[in-house]
Each structure stands twice: as structure tokens, then as C-alpha cells.
Design an enzyme around this catalytic site. Structure first.
Site, PDB file in Angstrom:
ATOM      1  CB  CYS A 124      34.213  41.954  29.798  1.00 26.61           C
ATOM      2  SG  CYS A 124      33.004  42.747  30.873  1.00 26.61           S
ATOM      3  CB  CYS A 221      36.498  42.866  37.484  1.00 22.56           C
ATOM      4  SG  CYS A 221      35.619  41.731  36.380  1.00 22.56           S
TER       5      CYS A 221
END
EC number: 2.8.1.13
Length: 384
Positions: A124, A221
Site C-alpha cells: 500500500c 485495514c
């Protein structure tokens, strides 16, 4: 006739390293909605910088509202926006859902199905935050982009260097090893010098931020409950095919409901009780649909093949036959002494001087100086 030569004086740099007043220095702050990035934004705004806050929506906003313990969720977007409004700087929310799906989530699923143990937070940072978001910051005319990561950036003789955070407990260098030299030139990490998280929260209270006591995010997440297998099954229906649990000596010990439910080094939850000696997952054979178990000593690894190397040294990676450094293969473990032998600019064989347990394809292998806090990059472990 004599002449007077005036000595050149070095330009006065602001706290972000630019030779101009803060008010003329635009900085985009990547705001996750947590206390760290909120403090960065408040700190830079107080110093007079031209601050723009940007928050990424990484997955379905409606679903994200209900998720707790994860970054970039719905409540975090609300918190980031509220911080910007209370301090008085512009704030934008960018929909990166498709980018995040393609660049992070899909690879996460494929890696797990391939028997690897992926680290999606690194991907990410590498493919979304420090790539697409960084380009967005440039498009906004920013001189640099600042984040709330706990890592230090210093300027050395050759250029910007990456260093571990002052607080070992908060250091995030493992997750930022793939930051390139070009990206490092543009990035700033204002919290890396702080000694404890208490200092960050004290600053948040000083700036009157409502997120001062907000808990840190703990999970990936898009896997807020830690159940990786359930996420994989949703992404790849039917992927969890049953198979055998076998001993390294060839004995069949039981059945499993899918290789994706297991990781290298796992001991608990194997479903093969009644054996006298403890057994650990030592290999995941995806093609044969087998979970291979064995005694703990089989987990010990000395040689680690690494590829996709991002090198942050002053000298070219291939300029030496061997680099003697510390390496870290788990974010929670300290660096271990190792010899790194380059094969190409992006591949190497790493020899651990002390065997490490639980080394798995898909993990990162991060390079550290043996006698300083400097981070020299790292790469990805690609086979067991």
C-alpha cells in the site's frame, strides 16, 4: 588595487528543508484520520506552512463506516476532515478504491493462495500512498508530502537517507523499505525524532485535537478482525480446497479445509492432536494441497532468496560481492547479522549468521546498517 571577496553564506532552510519561508512552502499531508498524521498537519500549520490535507478512501465507504481498528475507514475520513476544519486548511478525500483493489487486495489474495505470507501494508505504501498519492501531491503544486510514519529522513553526503525512528517501539522502517531514493527526496516524516508515542499525544492535546486519545489501528485495514482466510474466500470463492496434513517424513496425519488457513511456523489450531511432540507448519504445498508439518528445528533457515530489491545505499548494490548488514524478516523482530550477496541489481542471496525460524515467501527482508540507524532498503522473500 585590492578587491574584497565576499564569502558565500548558505541559504537559511526552513524545517522542511526549503530555502524559503514556510508560508511559501506548500506541503500535502497524507491524513489517515489517526493521531499521528493529524499532529503532523497541525504542527506544520502552526509553523505557517501552506498545508493541504488529503485522505484516501481505500474501500467501500458504506462498509468502512462499520469497521473499527483499521485505518482509512469511514470514521477516519470524518476525523481527518474535522481536524482540517478545526485548524483551517483545505482537505480532500480521494477515491482510490479501484487502485487499492488492483494494487494491494488482489495481490494479497493471490499471494495467500500461492502459499505465501504477504505484507499488504508495504504494498500500500509502495503502490498507492508513495506512488499515486505522491503524484497527486505534485499535481497540487506541493513542494513535498508529509506523513505520520515513525521513521527518519536525514540528508547525507550523497542525498536523503532513511533512518529508523528514535523510538524503537514505534519504528516503521520495515514497512517503508521500498521507498525509493526519488520518493525519499520528496517525502518528509516530522514525527520520526520523537522518543515516545506519549509525546505525540501530548502534542495532539496541545493543538486541541479530538483524536488525541484515539486508539492506534492494529489490523490490516481490509481485514479488521484478523481473519485473513474469510477475506480470501470472499475474493476467490471456492479457493479453499481441502487436502491432507502430512508429516515431513511422509505420514498422513489428518485433513485440512484449505491451505489458506495456515501459515509457516504455525503451531496452534492444526487439528492433529494426540501426538507426543509439538509440530509446526514447515511448508505449504499449494499444488499438492498439502500442509506439511514437522519439528521446530525444521523451521530454522539460514539462506534467504530475495528479489525486487530497493537499494538505498550510496554505492551501487553490485559494487561489492558481499554486504555485511543487519536484516529483519519480521516487523516484530530485531535485525539479525547477515551477509547479503548480490546476484543482480534487484536480486540477492541473504545468509543469516544465526538461523531464523518461520521464514516465509511473501515476507519482506529489510537491510539495516550494522553500526547506525540507517536503512539500506530491502526486498521480498520469494521462495522457502
Amino acid at each position: 588595487m585590492s578587491t574584497t571577496v565576499k564569502a558565500k553564506t548558505a541559504p537559511v532552510l526552513n524545517s522542511l528543508g526549503f530555502a524559503k519561508p514556510p508560508a511559501e512552502t506548500r506541503v500535502v499531508v497524507a491524513m489517515s484520520g489517526g493521531v499521528d498524521s493529524s499532529v503532523v498537519a497541525a504542527m506544520l500549520a502552526e509553523e505557517g506552512y501552506d498545508v493541504i490535507g488529503v485522505t484516501l478512501q481505500l474501500y467501500d465507504h458504506g462498509a468502512a463506516l462499520a469497521k473499527k481498528g483499521a485505518c482509512c475507514a469511514g470514521i477516519d475520513i470524518h476525523d481527518a476532515r474535522h481536524v482540517a476544519e478545526s485548524i483551517g486548511f483545505p482537505h480532500y478525500v480521494l477515491d482510490y478504491e479501484n487502485i487499492f483493489q488492483d494494487a494491494v487486495i488482489e495481490e494479497f489474495a493471490d499471494s495467500y493462495l500461492g502459499g505465501a505470507t504477504p505484507v499488504p501494508c508495504i504494498r500500500c505504501n509502495e503502490r498507492v500512498k508513495f506512488k499515486d498519492l505522491l503524484e497527486t501531491a505534485r499535481d497540487l503544486g506541493a513542494d513535498c508530502m508529509a506523513t505520520g510514519h515513525y521513521i527518519q529522513r536525514t540528508v547525507g553526503q550523497v542525498g536523503p537517507e532513511l533512518h529508523r525512528a528514535a523510538d524503537p517501539a514505534r519504528d516503521q522502517s520495515y514497512f517503508l523499505f521500498s521507498t525509493t531514493a526519488e520518493q525519499l527526496n520528496y517525502l518528509r516524516f516530522p514525527l520520526g525524532h520523537l522518543k515516545t508515542k506519549h509525546e505525540t499525544r501530548a502534542l495532539a492535546r496541545k493543538y486541541g485535537l479530538e483524536v488525541a486519545d484515539k486508539p492506534d489501528s492494529q489490523d490490516i485495514c481490509f481485514v479488521p478482525d484478523g481473519n485473513y482466510a474469510s477475506v480470501i474466500e470472499k475474493l476467490r470463492p471456492g479457493a479453499a480446497e481441502p487436502g491432507e496434513i502430512v508429516h515431513a517424513d511422509g505420514r498422513a496425519l489428518g485433513q485440512h479445509d484449505g491451505v489458506i488457513h495456515y501459515t509457516i511456523g504455525q503451531r496452534r489450531g492444526l487439528g492433529i492432536g494426540g501426538l507426543s511432540d509439538p509440530l509446526y507448519v514447515v511448508k505449504l504445498d499449494v499444488d499438492a494441497k498439502q500442509v506439511v508439518v514437522g519439528p521446530k528445528e525444521m523451521l530454522a533457515t539460514r539462506t534467504v532468496p530475495v528479489r525486487e530489491i530497493n537499494w538505498l545505499g550510496d554505492e551501487p548494490f553490485m559494487s561489492r560481492m558481499e554486504w555485511h548488514m543487519g536484516v529483519k524478516i519480521r516487523s516484530t523482530r530485531p535485525p539479525r547479522e547477515a551477509i547479503i550477496r548480490p546476484i543482480s541489481e534487484t536480486e540477492a542471496e541473504v545468509e543469516l549468521l544465526t538461523p531464523e525460524e518461520g521464514v516465509s515467501p511473501g515476507q519482506a527482508c529489510v537491510f539495516y546498517s550494522s553500526d547506525s540507524s540507517r536503512v539500506f532498503g530491502g526486498g521480498w522473500i520469494w521462495r522457502g
